[in-house]
Design an enzyme around this catalytic site. Sequence first.
Site, PDB file in Angstrom:
ATOM      1  N   GLY A 192      13.555  11.781  -4.821  1.00  0.00           N
ATOM      2  CA  GLY A 192      12.573  11.088  -5.655  1.00  0.00           C
ATOM      3  C   GLY A 192      11.669  10.267  -4.756  1.00  0.00           C
ATOM      4  O   GLY A 192      11.597  10.503  -3.534  1.00  0.00           O
ATOM      5  N   ALA A 225      11.954   7.300  -3.634  1.00  0.00           N
ATOM      6  CA  ALA A 225      12.652   6.589  -2.561  1.00  0.00           C
ATOM      7  C   ALA A 225      13.124   7.574  -1.489  1.00  0.00           C
ATOM      8  O   ALA A 225      12.811   7.422  -0.303  1.00  0.00           O
ATOM      9  CB  ALA A 225      13.831   5.802  -3.138  1.00  0.00           C
ATOM     10  N   HIS A 274      13.537  -0.535 -22.759  1.00  0.00           N
ATOM     11  CA  HIS A 274      12.073  -0.516 -22.770  1.00  0.00           C
ATOM     12  C   HIS A 274      11.576  -0.571 -24.206  1.00  0.00           C
ATOM     13  O   HIS A 274      12.042   0.173 -25.051  1.00  0.00           O
ATOM     14  CB  HIS A 274      11.600   0.776 -22.086  1.00  0.00           C
ATOM     15  CG  HIS A 274      10.164   0.743 -21.685  1.00  0.00           C
ATOM     16  ND1 HIS A 274       9.147   0.609 -22.588  1.00  0.00           N
ATOM     17  CD2 HIS A 274       9.576   0.832 -20.456  1.00  0.00           C
ATOM     18  CE1 HIS A 274       7.993   0.617 -21.937  1.00  0.00           C
ATOM     19  NE2 HIS A 274       8.230   0.747 -20.648  1.00  0.00           N
ATOM     20  N   SER A 314       4.380   4.946 -22.252  1.00  0.00           N
ATOM     21  CA  SER A 314       4.195   4.005 -21.141  1.00  0.00           C
ATOM     22  C   SER A 314       3.784   2.597 -21.576  1.00  0.00           C
ATOM     23  O   SER A 314       3.011   2.413 -22.511  1.00  0.00           O
ATOM     24  CB  SER A 314       3.119   4.559 -20.211  1.00  0.00           C
ATOM     25  OG  SER A 314       2.726   3.563 -19.303  1.00  0.00           O
ATOM     26  N   ARG A 324       9.393  -6.666 -20.709  1.00  0.00           N
ATOM     27  CA  ARG A 324      10.083  -5.686 -21.552  1.00  0.00           C
ATOM     28  C   ARG A 324      11.261  -6.259 -22.320  1.00  0.00           C
ATOM     29  O   ARG A 324      11.478  -5.916 -23.479  1.00  0.00           O
ATOM     30  CB  ARG A 324      10.585  -4.545 -20.663  1.00  0.00           C
ATOM     31  CG  ARG A 324       9.436  -3.784 -20.104  1.00  0.00           C
ATOM     32  CD  ARG A 324       9.877  -2.762 -19.101  1.00  0.00           C
ATOM     33  NE  ARG A 324       8.678  -2.067 -18.635  1.00  0.00           N
ATOM     34  CZ  ARG A 324       8.683  -1.107 -17.742  1.00  0.00           C
ATOM     35  NH1 ARG A 324       9.811  -0.720 -17.183  1.00  0.00           N
ATOM     36  NH2 ARG A 324       7.557  -0.521 -17.396  1.00  0.00           N
ATOM     37  N   GLU A 352      16.080   3.077  -7.007  1.00  0.00           N
ATOM     38  CA  GLU A 352      16.792   2.576  -8.192  1.00  0.00           C
ATOM     39  C   GLU A 352      18.307   2.540  -7.967  1.00  0.00           C
ATOM     40  O   GLU A 352      19.033   1.838  -8.685  1.00  0.00           O
ATOM     41  CB  GLU A 352      16.436   3.443  -9.413  1.00  0.00           C
ATOM     42  CG  GLU A 352      16.841   2.803 -10.723  1.00  0.00           C
ATOM     43  CD  GLU A 352      16.377   3.556 -11.972  1.00  0.00           C
ATOM     44  OE1 GLU A 352      15.402   4.345 -11.873  1.00  0.00           O
ATOM     45  OE2 GLU A 352      16.997   3.362 -13.029  1.00  0.00           O
TER      46      GLU A 352
HETATM   47  C1  LIG Z   1       9.844   8.025 -18.400  1.00  0.00           C
HETATM   48  C2  LIG Z   1       9.808   7.044 -17.277  1.00  0.00           C
HETATM   49  C3  LIG Z   1       8.604   6.486 -16.872  1.00  0.00           C
HETATM   50  C4  LIG Z   1       8.573   5.571 -15.832  1.00  0.00           C
HETATM   51  N1  LIG Z   1       7.360   5.038 -15.466  1.00  0.00           N
HETATM   52  C5  LIG Z   1       7.329   4.150 -14.443  1.00  0.00           C
HETATM   53  C6  LIG Z   1       6.083   3.593 -14.024  1.00  0.00           C
HETATM   54  O1  LIG Z   1       5.030   3.885 -14.569  1.00  0.00           O
HETATM   55  N2  LIG Z   1       6.105   2.715 -12.992  1.00  0.00           N
HETATM   56  C7  LIG Z   1       7.246   2.350 -12.347  1.00  0.00           C
HETATM   57  O2  LIG Z   1       7.202   1.560 -11.413  1.00  0.00           O
HETATM   58  N3  LIG Z   1       8.431   2.897 -12.720  1.00  0.00           N
HETATM   59  C8  LIG Z   1       8.496   3.780 -13.741  1.00  0.00           C
HETATM   60  N4  LIG Z   1       9.700   4.315 -14.116  1.00  0.00           N
HETATM   61  C9  LIG Z   1      10.888   4.061 -13.291  1.00  0.00           C
HETATM   62  C10 LIG Z   1      10.840   4.946 -12.047  1.00  0.00           C
HETATM   63  O3  LIG Z   1      10.314   6.200 -12.386  1.00  0.00           O
HETATM   64  C11 LIG Z   1      12.194   5.140 -11.405  1.00  0.00           C
HETATM   65  O4  LIG Z   1      12.854   3.931 -11.276  1.00  0.00           O
HETATM   66  C12 LIG Z   1      12.025   5.738 -10.020  1.00  0.00           C
HETATM   67  O5  LIG Z   1      11.217   6.888 -10.077  1.00  0.00           O
HETATM   68  C13 LIG Z   1      13.365   6.063  -9.384  1.00  0.00           C
HETATM   69  O6  LIG Z   1      13.119   6.705  -8.152  1.00  0.00           O
HETATM   70  P1  LIG Z   1      14.285   7.044  -7.149  1.00  0.00           P
HETATM   71  O7  LIG Z   1      13.665   7.729  -5.997  1.00  0.00           O
HETATM   72  O8  LIG Z   1      15.091   5.829  -6.893  1.00  0.00           O
HETATM   73  O9  LIG Z   1      15.247   8.045  -7.954  1.00  0.00           O
HETATM   74  P2  LIG Z   1      14.953   9.433  -8.716  1.00  0.00           P
HETATM   75  O10 LIG Z   1      13.520   9.748  -8.843  1.00  0.00           O
HETATM   76  O11 LIG Z   1      15.771   9.351  -9.970  1.00  0.00           O
HETATM   77  O12 LIG Z   1      15.561  10.517  -7.767  1.00  0.00           O
HETATM   78  C14 LIG Z   1      16.937  10.699  -7.626  1.00  0.00           C
HETATM   79  C15 LIG Z   1      17.169  11.831  -6.671  1.00  0.00           C
HETATM   80  O13 LIG Z   1      18.537  11.846  -6.325  1.00  0.00           O
HETATM   81  C16 LIG Z   1      19.071  13.152  -6.433  1.00  0.00           C
HETATM   82  N5  LIG Z   1      20.486  13.005  -6.755  1.00  0.00           N
HETATM   83  C17 LIG Z   1      21.071  12.144  -7.624  1.00  0.00           C
HETATM   84  N6  LIG Z   1      22.397  12.282  -7.573  1.00  0.00           N
HETATM   85  C18 LIG Z   1      22.665  13.234  -6.663  1.00  0.00           C
HETATM   86  C19 LIG Z   1      23.852  13.817  -6.175  1.00  0.00           C
HETATM   87  N7  LIG Z   1      25.052  13.408  -6.596  1.00  0.00           N
HETATM   88  N8  LIG Z   1      23.742  14.792  -5.240  1.00  0.00           N
HETATM   89  C20 LIG Z   1      22.534  15.212  -4.790  1.00  0.00           C
HETATM   90  N9  LIG Z   1      21.370  14.666  -5.218  1.00  0.00           N
HETATM   91  C21 LIG Z   1      21.446  13.703  -6.138  1.00  0.00           C
HETATM   92  C22 LIG Z   1      18.248  13.821  -7.504  1.00  0.00           C
HETATM   93  O14 LIG Z   1      18.305  15.209  -7.342  1.00  0.00           O
HETATM   94  C23 LIG Z   1      16.865  13.220  -7.208  1.00  0.00           C
HETATM   95  O15 LIG Z   1      16.255  13.977  -6.196  1.00  0.00           O
HETATM   96  C24 LIG Z   1       9.754   5.216 -15.172  1.00  0.00           C
HETATM   97  C25 LIG Z   1      10.970   5.768 -15.572  1.00  0.00           C
HETATM   98  C26 LIG Z   1      11.002   6.653 -16.626  1.00  0.00           C
HETATM   99  C27 LIG Z   1      12.318   7.189 -17.081  1.00  0.00           C
END
Ligand SMILES: Cc1cc2nc3c(=O)[nH]c(=O)nc-3n(C[C@H](O)[C@H](O)[C@H](O)COP(=O)(O)OP(=O)(O)OC[C@H]3O[C@@H](n4cnc5c(N)ncnc54)[C@H](O)[C@@H]3O)c2cc1C
Length: 642
Positions: free
Chosen positions: A50, A52, A274, A292, A338, A433
Amino acid sequence: MDLFDVGEPIRDRAAPDGEIETRWERRRFGARLVNPANRRKLTVIVVGTGLAGGSAAATLAEAGYRVRSYCYQDSPRRAHSIAAQGGINAAKNYRNDGDSIYRLFYDTVKGGDFRARESNVYRLAQLSVNIVDQCVAQGVPFAREYGGLLDNRSFGGAQVSRTFYARGQTGQQLLLGAYQAMERQIAAGNIEMNARHEMLELIVVDGRARGIVVRDLVTGSVSAEFADAVVLASGGYGNVFFLSTNAKGCNVTATWRAHRKGALFANPCFTQIHPTCIPESGTHQSKLTLMSESLRNDGRVWVPSRASDSRQPADIPEDERDYYLERIYPSFGNLVPRDIASRAAKHVCDEGRGVGPGGLGVYLDFADAIRRLGRGAVEARYGNLFEMYQRITGEDPYVVPMRIYPAVHYTMGGLWVDYDLQSTIPGLFVIGEANFSDHGANRLGASALMQGLADGYFVLPNTISNYLAAGPFPDISDRAEVARARQAVVDRLDRLLSVDGDRTVDSFHRELGHVMWEYCGMERTEEGLTKAIGLIRGLRDEFWQRVKVPGTGEQLNQNLEKAGRVADFFELAELICIDALHRRESAGGHFRAESQTPDGEALRHDDEFGYVAAWEFTGDRPVLHSEDLTFEYVHPSTRSYK
Ligand SMILES: Cc1cc2nc3c(=O)[nH]c(=O)nc-3n(C[C@H](O)[C@H](O)[C@H](O)COP(=O)(O)OP(=O)(O)OC[C@H]3O[C@@H](n4cnc5c(N)ncnc54)[C@H](O)[C@@H]3O)c2cc1C
């Protein structure tokens, strides 16, 4: 109930003190470096692609480290981050409306209800400005004003416009930027991409995180993979509630497995609900859809003034409507944070003034905005969100107000990390996250993307070198710990398959989610949480006796994948409730009915609970380690948005 033990307090030993403005600069300077020739000898596993994980993998590979990247989707660019809609904050002050790094810092500490570390939040605010520059350089198509400058809008908990956006698809555009940066490094041979692989165990040898055990989701083969350090960027655990706005695949397994291996889990009860989601429409549903927060820039939230008013919205005259957020919180109006907006929606629905089926909804009305700006302008800002709403509900939000209701959305809790983003297991870093980091008890809108990208592009690449400078570490492939970790995964998969019961995984997950929403959702009580813990334990026992997982482990088997994730959710759910029960105060998204002001607002108890609750897994009762929070700059006060 005697649910937990209290252990030694924990301290963040990586955080510098002194002037907050220079803490990050001083930490970076103090961190050991790895010279470019040596970086090629060091391998880093990054779980998650994702925002991060993608940004971290690309940046580490660009710096010269060997990166092994894992995700369970079929492509890195399908990570849940792609769903993010509204935008990303940055203290650029393009609007000249009084914004600054200090104000973003202040808003975030206050928004998090004084349960986040000042040092981390200040760094986040500082880095916010770099993120937008980085993304623009990558070609992310942020919305622009007529003159060409990047456009902004407002999000909750702020009185300035600092949210950069790409229509209602900001996450998608940012993720494409990170993904392209990753792809460049995949093509260069510096990132080994392993899509459709799920991490099911962490390998710890000599006290250091040295690898992971993964299952190839297509062939079912289970293997141990090694590195000098492991980064978890595996996202949040909101799906413990079953219904949430998260992608269906989001789960806690990666962080929970690390927790079982010694990484402390911090503030698990801080979950975000939310306020603007499409209301649940029936028991068939497996997911909820976010509308949103950006919509609250122009949409006005209201309900009928009197209870049980079944008239169509257009038939309810202005003076019989209650624009309750504008009424109760005149300073912030529809843009209160929120947690506040969600609870206010619940209250008006509890009073019988909710709208739509079951009375579980409030209106989000664009009539004024359309009159003021014209339909074209509203369409340009929110077109894809309106279209999504119409497709799901069959109602046209340009004509009738949207109906919205709060839903689980984000988790502020996660693995405990220090200022370097390192967990309590040396060599295990946690970003995005998945860590508990910067949002305290309530995350402000548009700051998750900011944090994930700050962690991945800027923080981790600087701090991980301090750890890797001691590497490369000795080969561990023959070590007994590795064989044991792999065997534990195989045994657990076999156990899930061999129950051969009569209930589906989903039916257990749904029931678990119901318990969590009912007793650990928007409002929590001692009685409800105690009951929930009993129910969760009973359901977990039943799961291991009655779950039915069809198919085998040697093939693509999504039921098996889900079963493992739900089994971990059961354990997490219990910890969430214990954490919520022990925190006898209200803070941000954690609202204890016993702790509220006379007018129903959250009432913190800073003297008793001004700490991060970091939980240790023991196999029996969890042990609480508290990290005291000190506030030198933004002094704790009652959070008021009135
Ligand atoms: C509908 C929606 C809208 C949002 N809009 C906003 C916004 O406008 N602005 C904002 O700031 N935030 C927003 N958020 C929050 C934000 O999108 C998330 O907090 C953020 O994208 C999380 O990113 P991340 O890289 O931490 O994790 P994620 O994007 O959840 O990525 C997780 C990754 O980990 C991998 N993974 C997980 N477990 C395993 C495992 N056991 N083995 C292998 N791979 C694994 C997955 O395959 C994925 O690639 C929104 C959230 C939602 C649900």
